[in-house]
Design a protein around this motif. Structure first.
Motif, mmCIF file in Angstrom:
data_model
loop_
_atom_site.group_PDB
_atom_site.id
_atom_site.type_symbol
_atom_site.label_atom_id
_atom_site.label_comp_id
_atom_site.label_asym_id
_atom_site.label_seq_id
_atom_site.Cartn_x
_atom_site.Cartn_y
_atom_site.Cartn_z
ATOM 1 N N ILE A 1 -28.142 29.901 15.844
ATOM 2 C CA ILE A 1 -29.018 29.890 17.015
ATOM 3 C C ILE A 1 -28.235 30.277 18.266
ATOM 4 C CG2 ILE A 1 -30.503 28.432 18.470
ATOM 5 C CD1 ILE A 1 -31.620 29.006 15.682
ATOM 6 N N ASP A 2 -28.842 31.075 19.132
ATOM 7 C CA ASP A 2 -28.247 31.415 20.425
ATOM 8 C C ASP A 2 -28.484 30.227 21.368
ATOM 9 O OD1 ASP A 2 -27.403 32.418 22.828
ATOM 10 O OD2 ASP A 2 -28.620 34.230 22.777
ATOM 11 N N SER A 3 -27.550 29.294 21.358
ATOM 12 C CA SER A 3 -27.720 28.039 22.100
ATOM 13 C C SER A 3 -26.696 27.951 23.231
ATOM 14 C CB SER A 3 -27.548 26.852 21.150
ATOM 15 O OG SER A 3 -27.672 25.628 21.837
ATOM 16 N N LYS A 4 -27.155 27.463 24.393
ATOM 17 C CA LYS A 4 -26.272 27.385 25.557
ATOM 18 C C LYS A 4 -26.572 26.133 26.358
ATOM 19 C CE LYS A 4 -24.375 30.329 29.212
ATOM 20 N NZ LYS A 4 -24.447 31.659 29.861
ATOM 21 N N LYS B 1 -17.785 26.944 27.304
ATOM 22 C CA LYS B 1 -19.076 26.981 26.606
ATOM 23 C C LYS B 1 -20.208 26.450 27.476
ATOM 24 C CE LYS B 1 -17.468 24.570 23.092
ATOM 25 N NZ LYS B 1 -17.379 23.877 21.783
ATOM 26 N N GLU C 1 -31.114 32.411 32.972
ATOM 27 C CA GLU C 1 -30.912 31.789 31.661
ATOM 28 C C GLU C 1 -32.131 30.979 31.246
ATOM 29 O OE1 GLU C 1 -28.586 32.208 29.565
ATOM 30 O OE2 GLU C 1 -26.751 32.811 30.594
ATOM 31 N N LYS D 1 -25.404 26.518 17.257
ATOM 32 C CA LYS D 1 -24.696 27.801 17.215
ATOM 33 C C LYS D 1 -24.069 28.049 15.844
ATOM 34 C CE LYS D 1 -22.463 27.088 21.180
ATOM 35 N NZ LYS D 1 -21.574 27.277 22.348
ATOM 36 N N LYS E 1 -33.356 31.890 21.337
ATOM 37 C CA LYS E 1 -32.504 31.454 22.443
ATOM 38 C C LYS E 1 -32.953 30.084 22.927
ATOM 39 C CE LYS E 1 -31.318 36.042 24.226
ATOM 40 N NZ LYS E 1 -31.321 36.936 25.418
ATOM 41 N N SER F 1 -25.738 21.525 20.762
ATOM 42 C CA SER F 1 -25.656 22.964 21.015
ATOM 43 C C SER F 1 -24.646 23.627 20.086
ATOM 44 C CB SER F 1 -25.263 23.212 22.477
ATOM 45 O OG SER F 1 -25.217 24.595 22.755
#
Length: 423
Positions: free
Chosen positions: A31-34, A46, A96, A27, A2, A23
């Protein structure tokens, strides 16, 4: 894995765009990208924001405006951005941020993260990565340095400030940053070799580890279109040689180098091999056209373009993209233009040489030399194999800056830092 990316704004400016593009690329590579921003202007689902409630939004607006107006009041009448970093907020308790494996900082000025709140990130006990989209992280306040070398020492005697001296605000800000950085271990990402070299000379961060990893771009959006068709979309004669340039603030603007562009075009218009009636200048992203300087060629102002697919067609309509910028890290416009197979003519400055290869996919003019900038335009105008240069432009982006390549470099960095981090 993450990864949380932190930026002040959601795509408002080059850093915001670069942050979101990275990002999305991560993804697409599992990858868990935020992206989490301080203040959100748009509706992009997003992107999340720290400022959700009316009270949080009001506090953010206050911090942003206070930071900007105090900085402006304390600065001379020069168009060089300066940040005081007096106003900010703590983020270490946000879920987060706490749940991420890696916290990736981007542009965090305008009332977001002060040195004090940066130092707090050490409490998270996880890898911190920071991409430097400009020079502010290692100066006493300025974002663009030009020829100033005060950051080699401890800042002070700042040429931007109205009230400058050895112990001025820039020096005090430098001391605050030094105190914060001694508490926080972070890994620097420099998008260009120029930025990496600048960091090594800085007294604040010269001994820190830095990786040179460029920004990326959406190669399936910014792609070539048939030039004749793209020109028709803009209602331009397909037989015209189209010069394109980005945001032209004013003739007196320093950072964007507008006076050099005007001078170069004037020089070009007087050359014997140039037919003025065959050339058209197109400018996008401008302010009111009333503020625009006078150009020697027919000029079309496109205004602000909000849709990337249309912007790609605009780049494709151009035979050359000109950027007279005097200092830029890794400008998005250059990468976007090359991705659309439009060669770039620019000064040899900042990170531009990382993208533009002289006489291959564009022309690198001598710094602050308007005559040489005109030479670059003339070189392409008279080039017998323009399509070869266009193909080289597109290939240079696919080979060096595509989503998969840049994502892989970041993932490798993240994994390395996680493995090195004490368990």
């Amino acid at each position: 894995m993450k990864v949380i990316h932190l930026n002040t704004y959601d795509g408002n400016g080059g850093a915001g765009r670069a942050c979101l593009r990275l990002s999305d690329a991560l993804k697409a590579n599992g990858i868990d990208s935020k992206v989490l921003v301080y203040y959100k202007f748009g509706q992009n689902f997003k992107i999340d924001t720290f400022s959700k409630t009316p009270l949080q939004k009001a506090k953010a607006v206050y911090n942003i405006l206070a930071e900007r107006y105090y900085s402006k009041w304390l600065s001379k009448s020069v168009k060089t951005p300066f940040s005081l970093q007096w106003f900010g907020r703590s983020i270490i308790n946000h879920p987060e941020v706490k749940n991420a494996d890696v916290v990736h900082l981007h542009w965090i000025n305008h009332g977001f993260l002060t040195p004090k709140f940066l130092a707090e990130l050490d409490e998270l006990d996880k890898p911190i990565v920071w991409t430097f989209h400009d020079s502010n992280a290692f100066t006493g306040g300025c974002h663009v340095r030009y020829g100033c070398e005060n950051f080699h020492q401890q800042c002070g005697n700042c040429p931007i400030l109205k009230f400058n001296g050895p112990n001025d605000i820039s020096h005090k800000t430098w001391l605050r940053k030094q105190k914060a950085y001694t508490k926080l271990n972070f890994h620097i990402v420099a998008p260009s070799k120029w930025m990496a070299g600048s960091i090594k000379f800085s007294s604040l961060l010269g001994t820190r580890k830095a990786s040179v990893i460029p920004n990326t771009i959406e190669t399936k959006i910014f792609k070539p279109y048939v030039k004749a068709e793209a020109k028709k979309i803009l209602k331009i004669n397909p037989d015209k040689f189209v010069l394109m340039s980005g945001f032209m603030p004013s003739k007196n603007d320093k950072h964007k180098g507008t006076p050099y562009l005007i001078e170069a075009l004037e020089i070009l218009s007087r050359r014997p091999g140039i037919k003025k009636e065959n050339i058209e200048l197109v400018i996008f992203g401008n302010k009111e056209s009333a503020e625009m300087p006078t150009f020697p060629f027919k000029t079309t102002f496109l205004g602000t373009i909000n849709k990337d697919d249309h912007l790609a067609k605009c780049y494709s309509a151009a035979d050359a993209f000109i950027t007279p910028s005097l200092e830029d890290n890794l400008p998005n416009t250059v990468m976007e233009s090359l991705a659309c197979a439009t060669p770039v003519i620019a000064f040899t400055t900042g990170g531009i040489p990382d993208m533009v290869k002289h006489l291959e996919n564009g022309y690198l003019a001598e710094y602050k030399n308007a005559e040489d900038l005109a030479n670059g335009i003339e070189w392409l105008y008279l080039h017998e194999n323009k399509e070869d240069v266009q193909k080289a432009a597109r290939l240079s982006i696919l080979t060096n800056f595509s989503e998969d390549i840049i994502a892989a470099e970041h993932i490798h960095l993240y994994e390395t830092l996680i493995n090195l981090h004490p368990k």
